[in-house]
Scaffold this motif. Sequence first.
Motif, PDB file in Angstrom:
ATOM      1  N   GLY A  71       0.822  -1.200   0.000  1.00  0.00           N
ATOM      2  CA  GLY A  71       0.000   0.000   0.000  1.00  0.00           C
ATOM      3  C   GLY A  71       0.855   1.248   0.000  1.00  0.00           C
ATOM      4  O   GLY A  71       1.732   1.412  -0.851  1.00  0.00           O
ATOM      5  N   PHE A  72       0.620   2.101   0.986  1.00  0.00           N
ATOM      6  CA  PHE A  72       1.308   3.385   1.060  1.00  0.00           C
ATOM      7  C   PHE A  72       1.604   3.744   2.512  1.00  0.00           C
ATOM      8  O   PHE A  72       1.012   3.185   3.441  1.00  0.00           O
ATOM      9  CB  PHE A  72       0.428   4.506   0.471  1.00  0.00           C
ATOM     10  CG  PHE A  72      -0.124   4.219  -0.887  1.00  0.00           C
ATOM     11  CD1 PHE A  72       0.614   4.524  -2.023  1.00  0.00           C
ATOM     12  CD2 PHE A  72      -1.379   3.634  -1.044  1.00  0.00           C
ATOM     13  CE1 PHE A  72       0.111   4.256  -3.290  1.00  0.00           C
ATOM     14  CE2 PHE A  72      -1.889   3.367  -2.300  1.00  0.00           C
ATOM     15  CZ  PHE A  72      -1.137   3.677  -3.433  1.00  0.00           C
ATOM     16  N   VAL A  73       2.506   4.717   2.678  1.00  0.00           N
ATOM     17  CA  VAL A  73       2.583   5.463   3.926  1.00  0.00           C
ATOM     18  C   VAL A  73       2.201   6.901   3.590  1.00  0.00           C
ATOM     19  O   VAL A  73       2.500   7.399   2.500  1.00  0.00           O
ATOM     20  CB  VAL A  73       3.971   5.405   4.591  1.00  0.00           C
ATOM     21  CG1 VAL A  73       4.195   4.059   5.249  1.00  0.00           C
ATOM     22  CG2 VAL A  73       5.083   5.727   3.618  1.00  0.00           C
ATOM     23  N   MET A  74       1.547   7.549   4.552  1.00  0.00           N
ATOM     24  CA  MET A  74       1.065   8.907   4.325  1.00  0.00           C
ATOM     25  C   MET A  74       1.194   9.715   5.608  1.00  0.00           C
ATOM     26  O   MET A  74       0.992   9.188   6.706  1.00  0.00           O
ATOM     27  CB  MET A  74      -0.397   8.891   3.883  1.00  0.00           C
ATOM     28  CG  MET A  74      -0.993  10.269   3.596  1.00  0.00           C
ATOM     29  SD  MET A  74      -2.680  10.153   2.912  1.00  0.00           S
ATOM     30  CE  MET A  74      -3.572   9.480   4.332  1.00  0.00           C
ATOM     31  N   VAL A  75       1.570  10.981   5.460  1.00  0.00           N
ATOM     32  CA  VAL A  75       1.588  11.883   6.608  1.00  0.00           C
ATOM     33  C   VAL A  75       0.492  12.923   6.455  1.00  0.00           C
ATOM     34  O   VAL A  75       0.042  13.216   5.342  1.00  0.00           O
ATOM     35  CB  VAL A  75       2.955  12.583   6.795  1.00  0.00           C
ATOM     36  CG1 VAL A  75       4.020  11.596   7.213  1.00  0.00           C
ATOM     37  CG2 VAL A  75       3.366  13.337   5.528  1.00  0.00           C
ATOM     38  N   GLU A  76       0.089  13.479   7.590  1.00  0.00           N
ATOM     39  CA  GLU A  76      -0.934  14.510   7.615  1.00  0.00           C
ATOM     40  C   GLU A  76      -0.436  15.694   8.429  1.00  0.00           C
ATOM     41  O   GLU A  76       0.383  15.541   9.342  1.00  0.00           O
ATOM     42  CB  GLU A  76      -2.225  13.970   8.214  1.00  0.00           C
ATOM     43  CG  GLU A  76      -2.810  12.810   7.428  1.00  0.00           C
ATOM     44  CD  GLU A  76      -3.909  12.084   8.186  1.00  0.00           C
ATOM     45  OE1 GLU A  76      -4.957  12.705   8.451  1.00  0.00           O
ATOM     46  OE2 GLU A  76      -3.715  10.903   8.523  1.00  0.00           O
TER      47      GLU A  76
END
Length: 319
Positions: A247-252
């Motif tokens: 999948g992915f890694v994501m930051v907010e």
Amino acid sequence: MRGIETVRHALRLSALSLAIAWAALPAAAADGSTAIRLPDTSRFPESVTSLADGTLFVSSIADGGVLRIEGGGAAATPFLKPGEYGTRSTLGLLADERRGTLWVASNDATAIGAPGPTATEGGWVKAFDLATGALRLSVRLPGGKALANDFALDGDGALYVTDTLAPRILRLKPGAAAFEVLVEDDTLKNGLDGIAFGIDGNLYVNTFLGGEMFRIGMTNGVAGRVTRLETTRPLKFPDGLRPFRDGFVMVEGSGALSRVTVSGDGAKVQPIGQFAGATGVTVVGNRIWVAEGQLSLLSKTLKDSREAPSFHLRAMDVE
């Protein structure tokens, strides 16, 4: 003329909305297992990218330029000096080791509170030789106001760019001297930001202001349907997005680092870390590096630097 003024007004409102959103971001506490403090000449990092040996590159929305940090966290050295080659505020970065290239987004970010080191107008994408730092290519985003935010690469080396001030994704094919519009869709109007290819070959993006995640169907290099994904929790100012395993890694901007797994038209968003105003993310093996941009403090700090925060890259290892 009335139509042109309407577009200009909409762009000004988009920039104002982005500035207001950044001002609302919380500066969450961070507790990374590994940290690299950035020099005061590279404040407000926006993006981070990496090489297989752990070398890191980091941009600066306030001061411009690009820092290079050798694997192991040695002292940061300038890869691109602020203002060099006409660059201004630097945002997205992406290292292409296969082709020995570092892609850099350079923008006039005055509308969102960052005047940058030069007076270069518009949004630009520049390619630099990873070994020498020499400029290979410089291409301006088409149209009027534009802000080049983040990048993805396909297997042929074509570069995909999100434009935060327009609902469009641009593509620069190998050997091309100008961008083409891959997709332009009003559903992407809420501040396009992070972008990455999934293992299914489709393109995934998020919107910083809208807190949304989308899939753009890709078939033989042609964009198809734009699908809004249902996330398992609300997203708060989603930003950097990178492939990770299945999948992915994501930051907010809220500070969350999450793993994202897509199934059908849904996306499971599982928080795995918390940082201070996270803006960028990159993966080196099992180690995930996060840039703490702390953009909520941007306007205040640039007006009065007496209480300027420190800025870090922080890492955590994921089994």
